[in-house]
Design a protein around this motif. Sequence first.
Motif, PDB file in Angstrom:
ATOM      1  N   ASP A   1      -6.181   0.262   6.108  1.00  0.00           N
ATOM      2  CA  ASP A   1      -6.876  -0.885   6.552  1.00  0.00           C
ATOM      3  C   ASP A   1      -6.132  -0.255   8.511  1.00  0.00           C
ATOM      4  O   ASP A   1      -5.474   0.464   8.758  1.00  0.00           O
TER       5      ASP A   1
ATOM      6  N   TYR B   1       6.382  -1.897   3.067  1.00  0.00           N
ATOM      7  CA  TYR B   1       4.764  -2.691   2.722  1.00  0.00           C
ATOM      8  C   TYR B   1       5.385  -3.382   1.423  1.00  0.00           C
ATOM      9  O   TYR B   1       6.313  -3.465   0.864  1.00  0.00           O
TER      10      TYR B   1
ATOM     11  N   SER C   1      -3.860   2.050  -0.224  1.00  0.00           N
ATOM     12  CA  SER C   1      -5.184   0.657   0.463  1.00  0.00           C
ATOM     13  C   SER C   1      -3.895  -0.206   1.888  1.00  0.00           C
ATOM     14  O   SER C   1      -5.158  -0.182   2.850  1.00  0.00           O
ATOM     15  N   ALA C   2      -3.122  -0.574   1.856  1.00  0.00           N
ATOM     16  CA  ALA C   2      -2.162  -0.849   2.897  1.00  0.00           C
ATOM     17  C   ALA C   2      -2.932   0.766   4.046  1.00  0.00           C
ATOM     18  O   ALA C   2      -2.970   0.386   5.471  1.00  0.00           O
TER      19      ALA C   2
ATOM     20  N   ASP D   1     -10.202  -6.215   7.408  1.00  0.00           N
ATOM     21  CA  ASP D   1      -9.187  -6.527   7.725  1.00  0.00           C
ATOM     22  C   ASP D   1      -8.204  -7.289   8.534  1.00  0.00           C
ATOM     23  O   ASP D   1      -9.297  -7.938   9.335  1.00  0.00           O
TER      24      ASP D   1
ATOM     25  N   ASP E   1     -11.928 -11.540   2.496  1.00  0.00           N
ATOM     26  CA  ASP E   1     -11.177  -9.949   2.305  1.00  0.00           C
ATOM     27  C   ASP E   1     -12.359  -9.238   1.366  1.00  0.00           C
ATOM     28  O   ASP E   1     -12.457  -8.489   1.231  1.00  0.00           O
TER      29      ASP E   1
ATOM     30  N   ASN F   1       1.434  -8.898   2.945  1.00  0.00           N
ATOM     31  CA  ASN F   1       1.511  -6.978   3.779  1.00  0.00           C
ATOM     32  C   ASN F   1       2.768  -6.762   3.831  1.00  0.00           C
ATOM     33  O   ASN F   1       2.350  -5.308   3.169  1.00  0.00           O
TER      34      ASN F   1
ATOM     35  N   SER G   1       4.121  -6.832  -1.558  1.00  0.00           N
ATOM     36  CA  SER G   1       3.710  -6.428  -3.008  1.00  0.00           C
ATOM     37  C   SER G   1       2.319  -7.006  -3.090  1.00  0.00           C
ATOM     38  O   SER G   1       1.313  -7.117  -4.569  1.00  0.00           O
ATOM     39  N   THR G   2       1.040  -6.553  -2.634  1.00  0.00           N
ATOM     40  CA  THR G   2       0.334  -7.401  -2.094  1.00  0.00           C
ATOM     41  C   THR G   2      -0.359  -6.731  -2.195  1.00  0.00           C
ATOM     42  O   THR G   2      -1.877  -6.986  -2.959  1.00  0.00           O
ATOM     43  N   ARG G   3      -0.083  -5.275  -1.762  1.00  0.00           N
ATOM     44  CA  ARG G   3      -1.633  -4.089  -2.741  1.00  0.00           C
ATOM     45  C   ARG G   3      -0.173  -2.952  -2.283  1.00  0.00           C
ATOM     46  O   ARG G   3       0.370  -2.768  -2.126  1.00  0.00           O
ATOM     47  N   THR G   4      -1.351  -1.538  -2.765  1.00  0.00           N
ATOM     48  CA  THR G   4      -0.455  -0.374  -2.422  1.00  0.00           C
ATOM     49  C   THR G   4      -0.985   0.023  -1.243  1.00  0.00           C
ATOM     50  O   THR G   4      -0.951  -0.597  -0.269  1.00  0.00           O
TER      51      THR G   4
END
Lengths: 302, 87
Positions: free
Chosen positions: A197, A185, A193-194, B41, B36, A284, A187-190
């Motif tokens: 998706d 994963y 959150s991933a 997504d 977004d 991502n 660094s753009t999101r936790t």
Amino acid sequence: MTAAAVKTAKTGASLEAIQDHYDLSNDFYRLWLDEQMVYSGALYHHDSETLEQAQLNKLDQHIRAARAHDARRLLEIGCGWGACLRRAVTMARVEHAVGLTLSQAQADYIRRRGEPQIEAFVENWQDHRPSAPYDAIISIGAFEHFARLEYSDAEKVAAYKSFFARCQERLLRPGGYMSLQTFAYGSTRTRQSAIGDSATQFLAREIFRETDPPTLANIAEAIQSHFEIVALRNDRLDYARTLREWMSRLKRRRSQAVSLVGEEATQRYERYLQYSFIGFQTGNLDLYRITLRRLELPWRRA
Amino acid sequence: MKTQLSQEQIRDFLVEVFAKLVKVKHDDVDTHMAFDRYGLDSAAAVEFTAVISNKISKELEPTLLYDYPTIELLTKFLVQTVAEEAA
């Protein structure tokens, strides 16, 4: 499952989950991978390089990073169809190269070639018991499978930690190096959150069952008291370029792909490659190549 | 056919498809707001890109919506692309 239970149980994707993906059809993978069938992000030095050259660059980089040149014994954890083992034996004068895979199709492919210096086992790294530690370890694109989507962060770290502990205590000689490649994963999101998706859900359900990639923080935490980081690269754009090439090759040979695995599976792979391309292109997802040196265990010396 | 698509037609088409995809009213789509922010997504982005690709009969990168993250930016890009195709 508690973190302590993860440490002792078989961690990550099961044999069945791995075989579901990698045993689909060697001929199908041959349609869109390079001629050596290397199924992981390549390493591009120049814009004009072919996928074939970039995959060799990647293998050579790992062999160098693991200090495997002229080694007597090399272990590859997650050996795919054996390209790195062959490269190590033919170009880096490794005497004996051992590969572990959970894919029967991959092991059969390697064994059929009958290369005397190369051995492949359908075996989990947790079950591998060599008579002596190896001089060097390479692991490319296997680490992603060592934890599952439903694990908590603590459980994931425990699973990774058991891997590094095993490499340190049983698989790698003192002072030895391991070259690890894994996607992760970004660094753009936790992670939470991933996971929410729908692309992540699709990949976990339809493509890589029982698999959830790490974060860099997971890896950094898990190596503590086992390994130290010597070098770290994030080559996510190289993976995006690799995926672009795979998509293009699959498109060119689409009718053959449909004949081999059917329309539904072909569409599933097209989606997977597209989602992955977006993941690496946008950050991502990251692609880490990490050189690790085994930490010594002075307190355990006689 | 491609040359007949004006900037307004492309924008309207994008708004219509996007509104359906993220389940908001056509009039509630702010063409300057990043995709977004509406919860689009990567799976929906691939779907949206495929519909656009089909409309203009041209293959597009799966990262199209990340490179042009609003309806306005995407419209400008597509107008240019369609014009280049027709040239």
